[in-house]
Design a protein around this motif. Structure first.
Motif, short mmCIF file in Angstrom:
data_model
loop_
_atom_site.label_atom_id
_atom_site.label_comp_id
_atom_site.label_asym_id
_atom_site.label_seq_id
_atom_site.Cartn_x
_atom_site.Cartn_y
_atom_site.Cartn_z
N ILE A 285 15.96 48.11 -23.80
CA ILE A 285 17.11 48.66 -23.08
C ILE A 285 16.66 49.77 -22.14
CG2 ILE A 285 19.24 50.00 -23.33
CD1 ILE A 285 19.65 48.56 -26.03
N VAL A 286 15.92 50.73 -22.68
CA VAL A 286 15.49 51.89 -21.89
C VAL A 286 14.45 51.49 -20.85
CG1 VAL A 286 14.46 54.19 -22.01
CG2 VAL A 286 16.01 53.43 -23.83
N TYR A 287 13.47 50.71 -21.28
CA TYR A 287 12.41 50.28 -20.37
C TYR A 287 12.98 49.46 -19.22
CZ TYR A 287 8.43 47.48 -18.74
OH TYR A 287 7.50 46.83 -17.96
N GLY A 288 13.82 48.47 -19.54
CA GLY A 288 14.40 47.63 -18.50
C GLY A 288 15.25 48.42 -17.53
N SER A 306 19.56 42.52 -16.43
CA SER A 306 19.86 41.49 -17.42
C SER A 306 19.01 41.67 -18.67
CB SER A 306 19.63 40.11 -16.81
OG SER A 306 19.84 39.09 -17.76
N PHE A 307 17.73 41.96 -18.48
CA PHE A 307 16.82 42.22 -19.60
C PHE A 307 17.32 43.37 -20.45
CE2 PHE A 307 12.82 44.70 -20.65
CZ PHE A 307 12.59 44.04 -21.85
N ALA A 308 17.78 44.45 -19.82
CA ALA A 308 18.30 45.60 -20.56
C ALA A 308 19.57 45.25 -21.32
CB ALA A 308 18.55 46.77 -19.60
N HIS A 309 20.48 44.50 -20.69
CA HIS A 309 21.72 44.13 -21.35
C HIS A 309 21.47 43.23 -22.55
CE1 HIS A 309 23.76 45.60 -17.67
NE2 HIS A 309 24.75 45.81 -18.49
N VAL A 310 20.53 42.31 -22.42
CA VAL A 310 20.21 41.43 -23.54
C VAL A 310 19.59 42.22 -24.69
CG1 VAL A 310 18.77 39.49 -24.26
CG2 VAL A 310 20.02 39.37 -22.12
N GLY A 311 18.85 43.28 -24.36
CA GLY A 311 18.32 44.14 -25.41
C GLY A 311 19.42 44.73 -26.27
N LEU A 312 20.52 45.14 -25.65
CA LEU A 312 21.65 45.68 -26.40
C LEU A 312 22.31 44.59 -27.24
CD1 LEU A 312 23.53 48.00 -27.11
CD2 LEU A 312 24.87 47.46 -25.06
N ILE A 313 22.44 43.38 -26.71
CA ILE A 313 23.02 42.29 -27.48
C ILE A 313 22.17 42.01 -28.72
CG2 ILE A 313 23.63 39.84 -27.48
CD1 ILE A 313 24.21 40.09 -24.48
N ALA A 314 20.85 41.94 -28.53
CA ALA A 314 19.95 41.68 -29.66
C ALA A 314 20.04 42.79 -30.71
CB ALA A 314 18.51 41.55 -29.16
N ALA A 315 20.11 44.04 -30.25
CA ALA A 315 20.23 45.16 -31.18
C ALA A 315 21.51 45.04 -31.99
CB ALA A 315 20.21 46.49 -30.43
N GLY A 316 22.62 44.72 -31.34
CA GLY A 316 23.88 44.59 -32.05
C GLY A 316 23.86 43.46 -33.06
N LEU A 379 30.34 44.54 -10.40
CA LEU A 379 29.46 45.65 -10.73
C LEU A 379 30.07 46.52 -11.82
CD1 LEU A 379 27.48 47.82 -8.25
CD2 LEU A 379 28.95 48.95 -9.89
N LEU A 380 31.35 46.83 -11.72
CA LEU A 380 32.01 47.66 -12.73
C LEU A 380 32.10 46.94 -14.07
CD1 LEU A 380 34.87 49.25 -10.58
CD2 LEU A 380 32.75 50.32 -11.36
N GLY A 381 32.27 45.62 -14.03
CA GLY A 381 32.21 44.87 -15.28
C GLY A 381 30.84 44.96 -15.92
N SER A 382 29.80 44.93 -15.10
CA SER A 382 28.44 45.02 -15.61
C SER A 382 28.13 46.38 -16.22
CB SER A 382 27.45 44.71 -14.48
OG SER A 382 26.13 44.74 -14.94
N VAL A 383 28.72 47.45 -15.68
CA VAL A 383 28.47 48.79 -16.22
C VAL A 383 29.51 49.20 -17.24
CG1 VAL A 383 27.27 49.51 -14.12
CG2 VAL A 383 29.71 50.00 -14.36
N ALA A 384 30.32 48.23 -17.70
CA ALA A 384 31.23 48.42 -18.84
C ALA A 384 32.36 49.41 -18.57
CB ALA A 384 30.44 48.85 -20.08
N ALA A 412 20.56 53.65 -27.64
CA ALA A 412 21.08 52.42 -27.05
C ALA A 412 22.21 52.72 -26.07
CB ALA A 412 21.58 51.48 -28.15
N GLY A 413 22.96 53.79 -26.33
CA GLY A 413 24.06 54.16 -25.45
C GLY A 413 23.62 54.56 -24.05
N LEU A 414 22.31 54.84 -23.89
CA LEU A 414 21.80 55.16 -22.56
C LEU A 414 21.97 54.01 -21.58
CD1 LEU A 414 18.46 56.99 -23.51
CD2 LEU A 414 20.53 58.04 -22.60
N THR A 415 22.16 52.81 -22.12
CA THR A 415 22.33 51.65 -21.23
C THR A 415 23.52 51.82 -20.29
OG1 THR A 415 22.57 49.25 -21.18
CG2 THR A 415 23.77 50.38 -22.90
N ILE A 416 24.58 52.50 -20.77
CA ILE A 416 25.76 52.71 -19.93
C ILE A 416 25.44 53.68 -18.80
CG2 ILE A 416 28.13 53.57 -19.90
CD1 ILE A 416 28.41 52.62 -22.77
#
Length: 487
Positions: A285-288, A306-316, A379-384, A412-416
Protein backbone atom coordinates in the motif's frame (compact mmCIF):
# COMPACT_ATOMS: atom_id res chain seq x y z
CA UNK A 1 -28.56 -24.13 -16.62
CA UNK A 2 -28.02 -20.36 -16.30
CA UNK A 3 -24.47 -20.94 -15.01
CA UNK A 4 -23.66 -23.06 -18.06
CA UNK A 5 -25.09 -20.41 -20.39
CA UNK A 6 -22.99 -17.73 -18.73
CA UNK A 7 -19.92 -19.91 -19.12
CA UNK A 8 -20.28 -21.07 -22.71
CA UNK A 9 -22.01 -18.17 -24.46
CA UNK A 10 -18.85 -15.98 -24.79
CA UNK A 11 -16.90 -18.90 -26.25
CA UNK A 12 -19.60 -19.60 -28.83
CA UNK A 13 -19.79 -15.90 -29.66
CA UNK A 14 -15.99 -15.79 -30.03
CA UNK A 15 -16.13 -18.55 -32.65
CA UNK A 16 -18.74 -16.55 -34.54
CA UNK A 17 -16.68 -13.35 -34.34
CA UNK A 18 -13.67 -15.19 -35.78
CA UNK A 19 -15.65 -15.81 -38.96
CA UNK A 20 -16.45 -12.11 -39.47
CA UNK A 21 -13.99 -10.07 -41.50
CA UNK A 22 -13.51 -6.33 -41.12
CA UNK A 23 -14.86 -3.90 -38.55
CA UNK A 24 -18.20 -5.70 -38.28
CA UNK A 25 -16.52 -8.03 -35.77
CA UNK A 26 -16.56 -5.33 -33.08
CA UNK A 27 -20.32 -4.84 -33.39
CA UNK A 28 -21.03 -8.55 -33.12
CA UNK A 29 -18.68 -8.83 -30.14
CA UNK A 30 -20.44 -5.91 -28.42
CA UNK A 31 -23.90 -7.45 -28.98
CA UNK A 32 -22.64 -10.82 -27.70
CA UNK A 33 -21.22 -9.14 -24.57
CA UNK A 34 -24.54 -7.38 -23.97
CA UNK A 35 -26.36 -10.72 -24.20
CA UNK A 36 -23.96 -12.12 -21.60
CA UNK A 37 -24.72 -9.19 -19.31
CA UNK A 38 -28.46 -9.82 -19.77
CA UNK A 39 -27.89 -13.44 -18.72
CA UNK A 40 -26.09 -12.23 -15.60
CA UNK A 41 -28.99 -9.92 -14.73
CA UNK A 42 -31.37 -12.86 -15.09
CA UNK A 43 -29.11 -14.92 -12.81
CA UNK A 44 -29.32 -12.19 -10.17
CA UNK A 45 -33.11 -12.04 -10.43
CA UNK A 46 -33.31 -15.81 -9.87
CA UNK A 47 -30.74 -15.83 -7.06
CA UNK A 48 -31.88 -16.49 -3.48
CA UNK A 49 -29.66 -14.10 -1.51
CA UNK A 50 -30.61 -15.66 1.85
CA UNK A 51 -28.68 -18.86 1.08
CA UNK A 52 -24.94 -19.16 1.52
CA UNK A 53 -24.64 -22.24 -0.68
CA UNK A 54 -23.98 -22.33 -4.40
CA UNK A 55 -26.96 -22.08 -6.75
CA UNK A 56 -27.39 -22.83 -10.44
CA UNK A 57 -25.24 -25.91 -9.87
CA UNK A 58 -24.29 -28.22 -12.73
CA UNK A 59 -22.29 -31.31 -11.80
CA UNK A 60 -21.42 -34.29 -14.01
CA UNK A 61 -18.34 -36.50 -14.39
CA UNK A 62 -15.57 -35.03 -16.51
CA UNK A 63 -12.72 -37.50 -15.91
CA UNK A 64 -14.82 -40.05 -14.05
CA UNK A 65 -12.04 -42.56 -13.39
CA UNK A 66 -10.00 -39.86 -11.63
CA UNK A 67 -12.88 -38.36 -9.64
CA UNK A 68 -12.72 -35.08 -11.56
CA UNK A 69 -16.09 -33.51 -12.33
CA UNK A 70 -17.40 -30.63 -14.38
CA UNK A 71 -18.85 -28.93 -11.30
CA UNK A 72 -19.98 -25.31 -11.57
CA UNK A 73 -22.23 -23.06 -9.51
CA UNK A 74 -22.51 -19.60 -7.97
CA UNK A 75 -22.80 -18.36 -4.42
CA UNK A 76 -23.06 -14.65 -3.56
CA UNK A 77 -19.33 -13.98 -3.97
CA UNK A 78 -19.21 -15.77 -7.33
CA UNK A 79 -22.32 -13.98 -8.55
CA UNK A 80 -20.87 -10.53 -7.84
CA UNK A 81 -17.68 -11.41 -9.71
CA UNK A 82 -19.73 -12.71 -12.65
CA UNK A 83 -21.76 -9.50 -12.56
CA UNK A 84 -18.59 -7.38 -12.58
CA UNK A 85 -17.16 -9.34 -15.51
CA UNK A 86 -20.31 -9.22 -17.62
CA UNK A 87 -20.86 -5.52 -16.84
CA UNK A 88 -17.33 -4.44 -17.78
CA UNK A 89 -16.66 -6.55 -20.89
CA UNK A 90 -19.27 -4.83 -23.13
CA UNK A 91 -17.97 -1.44 -21.98
CA UNK A 92 -14.40 -2.50 -22.71
CA UNK A 93 -15.45 -3.66 -26.18
CA UNK A 94 -17.36 -0.41 -26.77
CA UNK A 95 -14.34 1.62 -25.63
CA UNK A 96 -12.33 0.15 -28.50
CA UNK A 97 -14.65 1.37 -31.26
CA UNK A 98 -12.52 4.45 -31.90
CA UNK A 99 -9.49 2.23 -32.58
CA UNK A 100 -8.91 0.34 -35.81
CA UNK A 101 -7.03 -2.71 -34.62
CA UNK A 102 -5.39 -5.00 -37.14
CA UNK A 103 -7.29 -8.31 -37.52
CA UNK A 104 -10.27 -7.09 -35.47
CA UNK A 105 -12.02 -10.46 -35.60
CA UNK A 106 -9.09 -12.07 -33.77
CA UNK A 107 -8.82 -9.19 -31.29
CA UNK A 108 -12.48 -9.33 -30.24
CA UNK A 109 -12.64 -13.12 -30.31
CA UNK A 110 -9.75 -13.20 -27.84
CA UNK A 111 -11.62 -10.82 -25.52
CA UNK A 112 -14.66 -13.10 -25.56
CA UNK A 113 -12.55 -16.23 -25.07
CA UNK A 114 -10.95 -14.52 -22.09
CA UNK A 115 -14.40 -13.76 -20.71
CA UNK A 116 -15.17 -17.49 -20.77
CA UNK A 117 -11.98 -18.15 -18.81
CA UNK A 118 -12.83 -15.47 -16.27
CA UNK A 119 -16.39 -16.71 -15.77
CA UNK A 120 -15.04 -20.25 -15.48
CA UNK A 121 -12.70 -19.25 -12.66
CA UNK A 122 -15.57 -17.62 -10.76
CA UNK A 123 -18.01 -20.54 -11.10
CA UNK A 124 -15.69 -23.59 -10.92
CA UNK A 125 -16.32 -25.89 -7.94
CA UNK A 126 -13.72 -28.48 -8.85
CA UNK A 127 -10.04 -27.79 -8.25
CA UNK A 128 -8.77 -28.99 -11.63
CA UNK A 129 -11.63 -27.25 -13.43
CA UNK A 130 -10.65 -24.07 -11.60
CA UNK A 131 -7.03 -24.58 -12.69
CA UNK A 132 -8.14 -25.23 -16.28
CA UNK A 133 -10.06 -21.96 -16.53
CA UNK A 134 -7.27 -20.14 -14.69
CA UNK A 135 -4.97 -21.03 -17.58
CA UNK A 136 -7.66 -20.42 -20.22
CA UNK A 137 -8.02 -16.83 -19.02
CA UNK A 138 -4.26 -16.26 -19.30
CA UNK A 139 -3.79 -17.30 -22.93
CA UNK A 140 -6.01 -14.68 -24.67
CA UNK A 141 -4.67 -11.74 -22.66
CA UNK A 142 -1.11 -12.82 -23.46
CA UNK A 143 -1.78 -12.68 -27.20
CA UNK A 144 -3.75 -9.42 -26.97
CA UNK A 145 -0.87 -7.73 -25.15
CA UNK A 146 1.86 -9.33 -27.28
CA UNK A 147 0.28 -8.58 -30.66
CA UNK A 148 -1.41 -5.19 -30.15
CA UNK A 149 0.76 -3.76 -27.35
CA UNK A 150 3.42 -1.04 -27.33
CA UNK A 151 7.00 -1.01 -28.54
CA UNK A 152 8.32 -3.11 -25.63
CA UNK A 153 5.41 -5.54 -25.67
CA UNK A 154 7.39 -8.72 -26.39
CA UNK A 155 9.78 -8.72 -23.38
CA UNK A 156 7.10 -7.28 -21.08
CA UNK A 157 4.44 -9.85 -21.96
CA UNK A 158 7.02 -12.63 -21.77
CA UNK A 159 7.84 -11.55 -18.22
CA UNK A 160 4.13 -11.49 -17.39
CA UNK A 161 3.67 -14.97 -18.89
CA UNK A 162 6.65 -16.42 -16.98
CA UNK A 163 5.42 -14.95 -13.69
CA UNK A 164 1.91 -16.29 -14.04
CA UNK A 165 2.94 -19.73 -15.31
CA UNK A 166 5.42 -19.97 -12.43
CA UNK A 167 2.60 -19.28 -9.98
CA UNK A 168 0.28 -21.71 -11.75
CA UNK A 169 2.74 -24.58 -11.29
CA UNK A 170 2.73 -23.96 -7.54
CA UNK A 171 -1.07 -24.01 -7.49
CA UNK A 172 -1.24 -27.19 -9.54
CA UNK A 173 1.25 -28.93 -7.23
CA UNK A 174 -0.84 -27.98 -4.19
CA UNK A 175 -4.05 -29.17 -5.85
CA UNK A 176 -2.48 -32.52 -6.82
CA UNK A 177 -1.33 -33.10 -3.24
CA UNK A 178 -4.73 -32.17 -1.81
CA UNK A 179 -6.42 -34.43 -4.36
CA UNK A 180 -4.47 -37.44 -3.12
CA UNK A 181 -5.44 -36.66 0.49
CA UNK A 182 -9.16 -37.02 -0.26
CA UNK A 183 -11.13 -40.24 0.10
CA UNK A 184 -10.88 -42.88 2.84
CA UNK A 185 -7.42 -43.90 4.01
CA UNK A 186 -5.87 -46.35 1.56
CA UNK A 187 -8.67 -45.91 -0.95
CA UNK A 188 -7.99 -45.64 -4.66
CA UNK A 189 -10.87 -43.20 -5.20
CA UNK A 190 -10.03 -39.53 -4.80
CA UNK A 191 -11.90 -36.32 -5.59
CA UNK A 192 -11.01 -32.80 -6.63
CA UNK A 193 -14.42 -31.48 -5.61
CA UNK A 194 -14.28 -28.29 -3.60
CA UNK A 195 -16.28 -29.81 -0.73
CA UNK A 196 -13.84 -32.73 -0.51
CA UNK A 197 -11.00 -30.22 -0.12
CA UNK A 198 -12.95 -28.32 2.54
CA UNK A 199 -13.39 -31.50 4.60
CA UNK A 200 -9.69 -32.33 4.75
CA UNK A 201 -7.99 -32.28 8.17
CA UNK A 202 -4.30 -31.66 7.66
CA UNK A 203 -1.69 -30.80 10.28
CA UNK A 204 -0.35 -27.26 10.62
CA UNK A 205 2.99 -28.04 8.97
CA UNK A 206 1.35 -29.49 5.88
CA UNK A 207 -1.14 -26.66 5.66
CA UNK A 208 1.71 -24.14 5.92
CA UNK A 209 3.55 -25.29 2.81
CA UNK A 210 0.27 -25.69 0.90
CA UNK A 211 -0.62 -22.16 2.01
CA UNK A 212 2.54 -20.78 0.41
CA UNK A 213 2.10 -22.75 -2.80
CA UNK A 214 -1.43 -21.40 -3.24
CA UNK A 215 -0.64 -17.93 -1.95
CA UNK A 216 2.24 -17.41 -4.38
CA UNK A 217 -0.05 -18.29 -7.32
CA UNK A 218 -2.77 -15.91 -6.17
CA UNK A 219 -0.38 -13.17 -4.99
CA UNK A 220 1.26 -12.97 -8.42
CA UNK A 221 -2.11 -12.51 -10.08
CA UNK A 222 -3.37 -9.80 -7.67
CA UNK A 223 -0.46 -8.74 -7.34
CA UNK A 224 0.82 -8.40 -3.76
CA UNK A 225 4.26 -7.09 -2.78
CA UNK A 226 6.87 -8.40 -3.65
CA UNK A 227 5.24 -10.37 -6.50
CA UNK A 228 4.17 -7.24 -8.37
CA UNK A 229 7.10 -6.37 -10.63
CA UNK A 230 5.38 -7.63 -13.81
CA UNK A 231 2.37 -5.36 -13.32
CA UNK A 232 3.41 -1.73 -14.09
CA UNK A 233 5.20 -2.59 -17.34
CA UNK A 234 2.42 -4.93 -18.51
CA UNK A 235 -0.30 -2.38 -17.78
CA UNK A 236 1.68 0.35 -19.55
CA UNK A 237 2.65 -1.59 -22.68
CA UNK A 238 -0.65 -3.39 -23.21
CA UNK A 239 -3.35 -1.83 -25.40
CA UNK A 240 -5.91 0.03 -23.32
CA UNK A 241 -8.56 -2.69 -23.59
CA UNK A 242 -6.09 -5.33 -22.36
CA UNK A 243 -5.10 -3.07 -19.47
CA UNK A 244 -8.78 -2.68 -18.55
CA UNK A 245 -9.25 -6.45 -18.61
CA UNK A 246 -6.14 -7.00 -16.50
CA UNK A 247 -6.85 -4.34 -13.89
CA UNK A 248 -10.64 -4.40 -13.90
CA UNK A 249 -11.26 -8.14 -13.85
CA UNK A 250 -8.24 -10.42 -14.10
CA UNK A 251 -6.56 -9.36 -10.87
CA UNK A 252 -9.83 -10.25 -9.09
CA UNK A 253 -9.05 -13.87 -9.97
CA UNK A 254 -6.26 -13.82 -7.41
CA UNK A 255 -8.39 -12.33 -4.63
CA UNK A 256 -11.23 -14.68 -5.48
CA UNK A 257 -8.83 -17.64 -5.37
CA UNK A 258 -7.82 -16.62 -1.84
CA UNK A 259 -11.46 -16.46 -0.76
CA UNK A 260 -12.57 -19.66 -2.47
CA UNK A 261 -9.56 -21.97 -2.23
CA UNK A 262 -6.94 -20.66 0.19
CA UNK A 263 -8.75 -19.50 3.33
CA UNK A 264 -11.21 -22.41 3.69
CA UNK A 265 -8.89 -25.22 2.56
CA UNK A 266 -5.86 -24.47 4.79
CA UNK A 267 -7.22 -22.41 7.73
CA UNK A 268 -4.38 -23.49 10.04
CA UNK A 269 -1.81 -22.38 7.49
CA UNK A 270 -3.66 -19.08 7.09
CA UNK A 271 -3.65 -18.57 10.87
CA UNK A 272 0.09 -19.28 10.93
CA UNK A 273 1.03 -16.82 8.18
CA UNK A 274 -1.76 -14.23 7.94
CA UNK A 275 0.17 -11.61 9.92
CA UNK A 276 3.10 -11.79 7.50
CA UNK A 277 0.72 -11.45 4.55
CA UNK A 278 -0.86 -8.41 6.21
CA UNK A 279 2.58 -6.85 6.62
CA UNK A 280 3.44 -7.51 2.95
CA UNK A 281 0.10 -6.07 1.86
CA UNK A 282 0.56 -2.91 3.93
CA UNK A 283 4.09 -2.49 2.58
CA UNK A 284 2.54 -2.71 -0.88
CA UNK A 285 0.00 0.00 0.00
CA UNK A 286 2.65 2.49 1.09
CA UNK A 287 5.24 1.52 -1.51
CA UNK A 288 2.76 1.58 -4.39
CA UNK A 289 1.37 4.95 -3.30
CA UNK A 290 4.80 6.57 -2.98
CA UNK A 291 5.89 5.26 -6.39
CA UNK A 292 2.60 6.50 -7.87
CA UNK A 293 3.32 10.01 -6.59
CA UNK A 294 6.61 10.00 -8.51
CA UNK A 295 5.10 8.90 -11.83
CA UNK A 296 4.82 11.25 -14.80
CA UNK A 297 3.09 8.81 -17.15
CA UNK A 298 -0.66 8.73 -16.38
CA UNK A 299 -1.09 5.07 -17.26
CA UNK A 300 1.82 4.02 -15.09
CA UNK A 301 0.49 6.15 -12.22
CA UNK A 302 -2.86 4.35 -12.31
CA UNK A 303 -1.03 1.00 -12.50
CA UNK A 304 0.76 1.72 -9.21
CA UNK A 305 -2.47 3.10 -7.77
CA UNK A 306 -4.17 -0.20 -8.58
CA UNK A 307 -1.31 -2.08 -6.90
CA UNK A 308 -1.78 -0.01 -3.73
CA UNK A 309 -5.55 -0.51 -3.70
CA UNK A 310 -5.20 -4.26 -4.11
CA UNK A 311 -2.79 -4.27 -1.18
CA UNK A 312 -5.58 -2.90 1.01
CA UNK A 313 -8.04 -5.51 -0.30
CA UNK A 314 -5.56 -8.31 0.48
CA UNK A 315 -4.94 -6.90 3.96
CA UNK A 316 -8.66 -6.78 4.69
CA UNK A 317 -9.26 -10.31 3.43
CA UNK A 318 -6.51 -11.78 5.61
CA UNK A 319 -7.93 -10.22 8.78
CA UNK A 320 -10.43 -13.11 8.65
CA UNK A 321 -13.23 -11.02 10.10
CA UNK A 322 -16.59 -10.17 8.61
CA UNK A 323 -15.78 -6.50 7.91
CA UNK A 324 -12.54 -7.32 6.13
CA UNK A 325 -14.05 -10.05 3.99
CA UNK A 326 -17.16 -8.08 3.06
CA UNK A 327 -15.01 -5.03 2.39
CA UNK A 328 -12.79 -7.11 0.12
CA UNK A 329 -15.75 -8.35 -1.92
CA UNK A 330 -17.40 -4.94 -2.35
CA UNK A 331 -14.06 -3.28 -3.08
CA UNK A 332 -13.36 -5.76 -5.86
CA UNK A 333 -16.49 -4.42 -7.53
CA UNK A 334 -15.65 -0.79 -6.87
CA UNK A 335 -12.02 -1.06 -7.91
CA UNK A 336 -12.95 -2.76 -11.18
CA UNK A 337 -15.41 0.00 -12.07
CA UNK A 338 -13.11 2.88 -11.12
CA UNK A 339 -9.92 1.56 -12.67
CA UNK A 340 -11.60 0.71 -16.01
CA UNK A 341 -13.06 4.23 -16.12
CA UNK A 342 -9.72 5.87 -15.33
CA UNK A 343 -7.80 3.82 -17.89
CA UNK A 344 -10.42 4.69 -20.49
CA UNK A 345 -10.11 8.40 -19.76
CA UNK A 346 -6.34 8.12 -20.09
CA UNK A 347 -6.88 6.37 -23.43
CA UNK A 348 -9.14 9.24 -24.56
CA UNK A 349 -6.55 11.85 -23.60
CA UNK A 350 -3.66 9.90 -25.13
CA UNK A 351 -5.52 9.31 -28.40
CA UNK A 352 -6.18 13.05 -28.81
CA UNK A 353 -2.74 14.30 -27.74
CA UNK A 354 -0.38 11.39 -28.56
CA UNK A 355 1.15 11.66 -25.09
CA UNK A 356 0.54 10.34 -21.58
CA UNK A 357 3.14 12.57 -19.91
CA UNK A 358 1.46 14.81 -17.32
CA UNK A 359 4.00 17.58 -17.90
CA UNK A 360 2.98 17.79 -21.59
CA UNK A 361 -0.68 18.36 -20.79
CA UNK A 362 -2.79 21.04 -19.12
CA UNK A 363 -5.80 23.25 -19.69
CA UNK A 364 -8.01 20.43 -20.96
CA UNK A 365 -10.91 21.36 -18.69
CA UNK A 366 -11.36 24.69 -20.50
CA UNK A 367 -13.10 23.02 -23.45
CA UNK A 368 -14.24 19.69 -21.98
CA UNK A 369 -16.97 20.06 -19.33
CA UNK A 370 -18.24 16.49 -19.85
CA UNK A 371 -14.79 14.87 -19.67
CA UNK A 372 -13.91 16.98 -16.61
CA UNK A 373 -17.02 15.86 -14.73
CA UNK A 374 -16.64 12.16 -15.55
CA UNK A 375 -12.93 12.23 -14.77
CA UNK A 376 -13.49 13.91 -11.41
CA UNK A 377 -16.28 11.51 -10.36
CA UNK A 378 -14.20 8.43 -11.13
CA UNK A 379 -11.21 9.99 -9.41
CA UNK A 380 -13.24 10.76 -6.27
CA UNK A 381 -14.57 7.21 -6.26
CA UNK A 382 -10.99 5.97 -6.41
CA UNK A 383 -9.93 8.11 -3.43
CA UNK A 384 -12.95 6.92 -1.40
CA UNK A 385 -14.99 10.09 -1.10
CA UNK A 386 -18.13 9.42 0.99
CA UNK A 387 -21.23 8.54 -1.08
CA UNK A 388 -19.04 6.96 -3.78
CA UNK A 389 -18.35 3.27 -4.28
CA UNK A 390 -14.74 3.45 -3.09
CA UNK A 391 -15.77 4.75 0.34
CA UNK A 392 -17.89 1.69 1.19
CA UNK A 393 -15.15 -0.83 0.49
CA UNK A 394 -12.30 1.12 2.04
CA UNK A 395 -14.30 1.87 5.19
CA UNK A 396 -15.07 -1.82 5.71
CA UNK A 397 -11.51 -2.87 4.86
CA UNK A 398 -9.90 -0.38 7.22
CA UNK A 399 -12.43 -1.29 9.90
CA UNK A 400 -11.44 -4.93 9.52
CA UNK A 401 -7.71 -4.15 9.64
CA UNK A 402 -8.16 -1.90 12.71
CA UNK A 403 -10.08 -4.70 14.39
CA UNK A 404 -7.16 -7.03 13.69
CA UNK A 405 -4.42 -4.60 14.74
CA UNK A 406 -4.76 -0.85 15.36
CA UNK A 407 -1.20 -0.09 14.20
CA UNK A 408 -1.74 -2.01 10.97
CA UNK A 409 -4.96 -0.08 10.46
CA UNK A 410 -3.24 3.27 11.00
CA UNK A 411 -0.56 2.54 8.40
CA UNK A 412 -3.05 1.04 5.94
CA UNK A 413 -5.15 4.19 6.33
CA UNK A 414 -2.38 6.13 4.60
CA UNK A 415 -3.82 4.82 1.34
CA UNK A 416 -6.59 7.44 1.56
CA UNK A 417 -4.18 10.35 2.14
CA UNK A 418 -1.54 9.26 -0.36
CA UNK A 419 -4.20 8.30 -2.90
CA UNK A 420 -5.70 11.78 -2.74
CA UNK A 421 -2.22 13.27 -3.23
CA UNK A 422 -1.26 11.48 -6.43
CA UNK A 423 -4.73 11.41 -7.97
CA UNK A 424 -5.50 15.09 -7.39
CA UNK A 425 -2.01 16.11 -8.55
CA UNK A 426 -2.55 14.15 -11.74
CA UNK A 427 -5.94 15.79 -12.29
CA UNK A 428 -4.53 19.23 -11.64
CA UNK A 429 -1.58 18.74 -13.99
CA UNK A 430 -3.66 17.26 -16.81
CA UNK A 431 -6.89 19.24 -16.63
CA UNK A 432 -6.03 22.66 -15.15
CA UNK A 433 -3.45 25.34 -15.92
CA UNK A 434 -2.58 26.69 -19.33
CA UNK A 435 -2.94 24.77 -22.55
CA UNK A 436 0.07 23.21 -24.18
CA UNK A 437 0.73 22.51 -27.84
CA UNK A 438 -0.61 19.01 -27.18
CA UNK A 439 -3.98 20.20 -25.81
CA UNK A 440 -4.74 23.39 -27.74
CA UNK A 441 -7.22 21.63 -30.04
CA UNK A 442 -8.58 19.16 -27.49
CA UNK A 443 -12.25 18.25 -28.03
CA UNK A 444 -14.84 17.00 -25.55
CA UNK A 445 -16.30 13.51 -25.32
CA UNK A 446 -17.99 11.86 -28.26
CA UNK A 447 -21.32 10.06 -27.94
CA UNK A 448 -19.54 6.70 -27.98
CA UNK A 449 -17.21 7.75 -25.16
CA UNK A 450 -20.11 9.02 -23.07
CA UNK A 451 -21.86 5.68 -23.61
CA UNK A 452 -18.90 3.95 -21.94
CA UNK A 453 -18.50 6.40 -19.05
CA UNK A 454 -22.15 6.96 -18.07
CA UNK A 455 -22.77 3.37 -16.84
CA UNK A 456 -19.50 3.46 -14.88
CA UNK A 457 -20.41 6.74 -13.19
CA UNK A 458 -23.90 5.43 -12.40
CA UNK A 459 -22.32 2.47 -10.63
CA UNK A 460 -19.97 4.76 -8.68
CA UNK A 461 -22.99 6.37 -7.05
CA UNK A 462 -25.23 3.30 -6.99
CA UNK A 463 -22.77 1.29 -4.91
CA UNK A 464 -21.92 4.34 -2.81
CA UNK A 465 -25.54 5.22 -2.02
CA UNK A 466 -27.06 1.72 -1.87
CA UNK A 467 -24.27 -0.62 -0.75
CA UNK A 468 -26.64 -3.05 0.97
CA UNK A 469 -28.01 -4.12 -2.42
CA UNK A 470 -24.61 -5.67 -3.08
CA UNK A 471 -23.49 -6.54 0.45
CA UNK A 472 -26.69 -8.53 1.02
CA UNK A 473 -25.84 -10.76 -1.95
CA UNK A 474 -22.40 -11.70 -0.59
CA UNK A 475 -23.18 -11.68 3.15
CA UNK A 476 -24.53 -15.27 3.44
CA UNK A 477 -21.60 -16.62 1.41
CA UNK A 478 -19.11 -14.69 3.55
CA UNK A 479 -20.80 -16.07 6.68
CA UNK A 480 -20.53 -19.59 5.27
CA UNK A 481 -16.86 -18.97 4.48
CA UNK A 482 -16.16 -17.83 8.05
CA UNK A 483 -17.90 -20.95 9.39
CA UNK A 484 -15.64 -23.16 7.29
CA UNK A 485 -12.51 -21.27 8.31
CA UNK A 486 -13.40 -21.41 12.03
CA UNK A 487 -14.60 -25.03 12.05
Amino acid sequence: MITALLLFWPALAALLVLLIKGQGAKKVAFIAALVEFALALYAISAFDASRGLAQGVLNFPWVESAGISFHIGMDGISLLMVLLTTFLVPLIVLSSFKHDYKDPNVFYALILFMQTGLIGVFVAMDAFLFYFFWEVALIPIYFIAAIWGGANRVPVTFKFFVYTIFGSFFMLAAFVYLYFQTGPAGAAAHSSNINAFYQLSLDTGTQSWIFWFLFIAFAIKMPVFPFHTWQPDTYTESPSQATMLLAGIMLKMGIYGVLRWLLPVVPLGVSEWSELVLILSIIGIVYGSIIAIRQRDMKRLIAYSSFAHVGLIAAGVFTLNDQGLQGGVIQMLSHGINVVGLFFIIDIIASRTNTREISNLGGITQTTPALSIFFMILLLGSVALPLTNGFVGEFLLLSGVFQYNAWFGAVAGLTIILGAVYMLRMFQGVMFGTRSTYTENFTDLTLNEKAVLIPLVIMVFWIGLFPNMFLSISEPAVGQLLNIINR
